[in-house]
Motif scaffolding. Structure first.
Motif, PDB file in Angstrom:
ATOM      1  N   HIS A   1     -29.341  97.780 -51.646  1.00 16.24           N
ATOM      2  CA  HIS A   1     -30.289  98.776 -51.153  1.00 16.24           C
ATOM      3  C   HIS A   1     -30.262  99.925 -52.147  1.00 16.24           C
ATOM      4  CE1 HIS A   1     -31.391 101.925 -47.849  1.00 16.24           C
ATOM      5  NE2 HIS A   1     -32.447 101.592 -48.600  1.00 16.24           N
TER       6      HIS A   1
ATOM      7  N   THR B   1     -32.094 103.578 -53.681  1.00 14.94           N
ATOM      8  CA  THR B   1     -33.016 104.697 -53.443  1.00 14.94           C
ATOM      9  C   THR B   1     -32.844 105.737 -54.529  1.00 14.94           C
ATOM     10  OG1 THR B   1     -31.451 105.949 -52.077  1.00 14.94           O
ATOM     11  CG2 THR B   1     -32.900 104.408 -50.929  1.00 14.94           C
TER      12      THR B   1
ATOM     13  N   SER C   1     -36.953 110.945 -52.640  1.00 14.51           N
ATOM     14  CA  SER C   1     -37.617 110.591 -51.370  1.00 14.51           C
ATOM     15  C   SER C   1     -38.705 109.538 -51.551  1.00 14.51           C
ATOM     16  CB  SER C   1     -38.233 111.846 -50.736  1.00 14.51           C
ATOM     17  OG  SER C   1     -39.187 112.434 -51.625  1.00 14.51           O
TER      18      SER C   1
ATOM     19  N   ARG D   1     -38.721 106.762 -54.241  1.00 10.91           N
ATOM     20  CA  ARG D   1     -38.368 105.457 -54.758  1.00 10.91           C
ATOM     21  C   ARG D   1     -37.404 104.778 -53.796  1.00 10.91           C
ATOM     22  NH1 ARG D   1     -41.860 107.151 -57.238  1.00 10.91           N
ATOM     23  NH2 ARG D   1     -42.786 105.697 -55.770  1.00 10.91           N
ATOM     24  N   HIS D   2     -37.648 103.536 -53.389  1.00  9.82           N
ATOM     25  CA  HIS D   2     -36.887 102.847 -52.373  1.00  9.82           C
ATOM     26  C   HIS D   2     -37.099 101.348 -52.540  1.00  9.82           C
ATOM     27  CE1 HIS D   2     -36.146 102.158 -47.771  1.00  9.82           C
ATOM     28  NE2 HIS D   2     -35.089 101.840 -48.515  1.00  9.82           N
TER      29      HIS D   2
ATOM     30  N   THR E   1     -40.291 100.594 -57.856  1.00 11.55           N
ATOM     31  CA  THR E   1     -38.880 100.204 -57.714  1.00 11.55           C
ATOM     32  C   THR E   1     -38.838  98.695 -57.814  1.00 11.55           C
ATOM     33  OG1 THR E   1     -38.433 102.090 -56.263  1.00 11.55           O
ATOM     34  CG2 THR E   1     -36.820 100.303 -56.287  1.00 11.55           C
TER      35      THR E   1
END
Length: 800
Positions: free
Chosen positions: A724, A726, A729, A731-732, A755
């Protein structure tokens, strides 16, 4: 008596004349001294003086027929003594200087000038005949035959038959004649006779009084203060005819209490006190000195070899200053000894050897109980200040308990050196009576029994220290009672040749705060051992806190550390450095055990740096059976090996078992059940690294500059799981990956086009500009930032 004459005419060649009545004049070859001794009826003493350089005289040696030129001292105004030989020729007499005015000759010798004229002089100096020749005057002693006497008293004695009393009277007179003539110090019968001496004539004397014998010298000066203090006349004695401000008789040499009137048969308290006041020290002479009163000595005390003081029952000898003695029995009798000292005396005043109280090692098996003698030494130390009782190498037989006073150090020569052999049970060998007791360098052995239930050492007071202790089988080795605050126990070894029974332990902590235990060993592989090496709590215990147990090692079938909160709470405990290396068939059920019962709790235990082999059923057990809690336990840096049994087991039947933290440095992965649970437990947190074959997650945080890369080494050649990722706020991404030599990655599970992931190594500018890219290759993750600015990046890796 043999009286020695100081010759006023001395030859410088070996000579000997001996008369039938025991007068002997002789000189050893090469010696500068000549001795004349008068020997009759066991009279006297012999003295010699050097031969001074003086005038010459000729004598004839009948054995060789030769004349000898010999040296004479000038006889001006004094009487002289010379040798008698058969004949001295006139021609030789011409060599005699005019300054020689008197010559005394013993025996039948004749002296003349060849003209036949003689001047005959009696022995007391009166003239009877005179002859003059070539300007010289000759004097000759009368012929006194074989008597060869040199004083009127000796001359009177010649030819007389006296009884014993007469001989004694005349002998004293002769001794006085000889002493006066030769200037020899007188012998006096006692102090009364010494006081009566004429100090203008006698300045040295020998007192023959029993117990007070010795040489005294007349010393001028003001001795009034010393004479006033010396009421026993041990060193300073006033002359009858002289004021003490003008002079005194002063003892020459080292005085003892006997010189002040002490003895073996009568109370010597006054003699000891006066010597202390006069000399500033007390010295006991060889043999016994009796004390029949209470007495305090506040000066240094010295014991000569084979000296001792016998204190009668009901009385106490108190010494508050240092003592010097060889290793010998110096304190005897049924009375008491107190070595308590005041603040102005050094601590060495209370450093004693146990032999001073009569306790000695013995090579024999069995022996007299030395416990009472050791107890007398301890009691003498008192509870006021610190002290040391030193023991020798060897066996001390003890069959009764000993109470150790405040700050007393029972100082042995080392384990396997100072040995206490015990033949009985029913008592603790050593028990503290006050704080700061110390025990070092001692060994306990059983003599005729195989095990005992009572302790070797029982500590009931704070700040006690125990180090370098060895023992044989015993149900209790060292016991720390409530009150043993801040006690330290170090380097303890136990060997067990008999079963000490259930509930036994090497070290039992029944209460106290801040107890430190460092170094407990059972080095033998016997199937016999106590239940625990260190047992804290249990029946009869009070609250325990701040306990530290470090560096236990052994191969016996026993627990290393057992915390048992069944009678009181236990808190804040450190267990560190447990080493169990035992054998199959002799292993304990657990090596470390934390156990509660009734309403009591264990709270706050740190267990670290432990190594446990494969033979115990479980490595560490946490057993919660009380209505209280067992919580706040941490474990780190430990290994529990073996393919069977439990590594760490959690057993709860009541109360709360929880708040346990086990970090990734604990490895129990080889065990069949690395972590075992029985009953409901809560808040048991085990690091993923310590949980083999269990899902785990790792989180990483980076700040990555633009056009730069960060890496994560998964420490596996093949890793499958999810990542996971990140950044800020916006890019994820979530990706499924396989990090291997042939890596694979999935598409982003989140709809974020910037991403992305790739199965390749990234260098910082490998991916597309404007993207956050995850790279995967051979067990390593790469996070590349090309977003145009520095980014805070979070990465969570979850194993499949």
């Amino acid at each position: 008596m043999t009286a020695a004459l100081r010759l006023r005419m001395l030859p410088r060649f070996p000579a000997r004349i001996e008369g039938t009545d025991g007068v002997k004049v002789e000189r050893a070859s090469g010696s500068p001294d000549l001795t004349v001794s008068l020997d009759f009826e066991n009279l006297g003493d012999i003295a010699t003086i050097p031969d001074p350089e003086q005038n010459y005289f000729a004598m004839y040696d009948a054995s060789t027929g030769a004349y000898h030129r010999i040296l004479l001292q000038s006889m001006i105004d004094v009487a002289g003594v010379a040798f008698g030989y058969p004949t001295i020729a006139a021609a030789e007499l011409a060599n005699v200087p005019v300054a020689v005015h008197a010559i005394y000759v013993f025996g039948d010798a004749t002296v003349g000038d060849g003209a036949g004229g003689l001047f005959i002089d009696s022995n007391n100096g009166s003239a009877t005949t005179f002859v003059s020749g070539d300007g010289r005057t000759w004097y000759l002693a009368e012929d006194i035959g074989t008597d060869r006497l040199v004083s009127d008293n000796l001359k009177t004695l010649a030819g007389m038959t006296l009884g014993a009393a007469g001989l004694a009277i005349l002998a004293d007179a002769v001794q006085a004649d000889v002493r006066d003539y030769l200037d020899i110090p007188p012998y006096v019968a006692d102090r009364t006779a010494l006081k009566a001496l004429d100090t203008t004539k006698d300045t040295l004397a020998f007192n023959k009084e029993a117990g007070r014998q010795g040489i005294f010298q007349w010393t001028t000066g003001d001795h009034s203060t010393q004479i006033t203090a010396d009421t026993q006349e041990g060193v300073y004695i006033k002359a009858d005819a002289i004021a003490s401000t003008a002079g005194a008789w002063v003892r020459v040499g080292d005085p003892t209490v006997y010189h002040f009137g002490g003895s073996a048969g009568a109370n010597s308290a006054t003699a000891i006190s006066v010597m202390a006041a006069v000399m500033g020290f007390v010295r006991f002479p060889t043999g016994a000195t009796k004390l029949g009163a209470n007495l305090t000595v506040d000066v240094p005390v010295y014991f000569q070899d084979a000296a001792y003081v016998t204190v009668d029952a009901t009385f106490t000898l108190t010494i508050t200053n240092r003592i010097e003695s060889s290793r010998q029995w110096i304190f005897r009798g049924d009375g008491s000894i107190s070595l308590a000292h005041d603040s102005d005396s050094g601590e060495d005043a209370r450093m004693v050897h146990v032999s001073w109280f009569g306790a000695f090692p013995t090579p024999a098996v069995g022996g007299t109980d030395q416990g009472p003698l050791i107890q007398k030494a301890c009691t003498a130390m008192g509870n006021l200040r610190e002290s040391v009782i030193e023991f020798d190498v060897g066996n001390y037989y003890v069959d009764s308990g000993i109470t150790v006073t405040r700050g007393c150090w029972i100082k042995g020569a080392g384990t396997r050196r100072t040995v206490f052999k015990v033949d009985a049970d029913g008592f603790d060998v050593f028990t503290t009576d006050e704080t700061a007791c110390r025990f070092t360098g001692i060994q306990f052995e059983l003599d005729t029994i195989t095990t005992r239930a009572n302790a070797w050492i029982r500590v009931a007071h704070s700040e006690c220290y125990i180090e370098d202790i060895f023992w044989q089988s015993a149900a209790l080795g060292i016991v720390v009672e409530n009150g043993g605050t801040a006690c330290r126990i170090k380097d303890v070894t136990g060997v067990y040749g008999a079963d000490p029974g259930a509930g036994s332990s090497m070290i039992r902590v029944l209460g106290a705060t801040g107890v430190t235990i460092d170094g407990v060993r059972i080095p033998t592989s016997s199937t016999l051992a106590p239940t625990a090496m260190v047992h804290a709590g249990g029946s009869g215990a009070s609250a325990i806190s701040g306990l530290s147990v470090e560096n236990t090692s052994g191969v016996g079938p026993c627990l290393h550390v057992h915390l048992q909160a069944s009678a009181a709470n236990i808190s804040h405990v450190i267990i560190n450095g447990v080493r169990y290396n035992g054998f199959a068939g002799t292993a304990p059920a657990q090596v470390i055990k934390l156990e509660t019962a009734s309403t009591f709790s264990i709270d706050g235990v740190s267990i670290s740096d432990f190594q446990i082999n494969s033979h115990p059923t479980a490595g560490i057990s946490l057993v919660q059976a009380s209505s209280g809690v067992l919580e706040n336990v941490t474990m780190s840096n430990g290994v529990i090996v073996g393919a069977s049994g439990n590594g760490v087991e959690f057993i709860r039947t009541a109360g709360t078992l929880g708040s346990v933290r086990i970090d990734g440095t604990v490895d129990a992965s080889e065990r069949a059940t690395p972590f075992s649970y029985s009953g409901t437990v809560s808040d048991i947190q085990i690091s993923p690294q310590a949980l083999p074959n269990v899902n785990s997650a790792f989180s990483y945080f980076f700040t990555i500059a633009d056009d730069s890369v960060a890496t994560i080494d998964l420490r596996r050649s093949v890793f499958s799981g999810a990542v996971h990722l990140t950044a800020g706020s916006a890019r994820h991404g979530i990706f499924t990956i396989r990090a291997a030599s042939t890596p694979t990655v999935s598409a982003n599970r989140v709809t974020d086009a910037n991403t992305v992931a790739t199965a390749a190594v990234l260098t910082g500018t490998t991916g597309t500009d404007g993207n956050l890219t995850l790279g995967v290759q051979s067990g390593v993750l790469y996070i590349e930032n090309r977003l145009g600015s520095s980014q805070s990046v979070s990465v969570t890796v979850m194993a499949a």
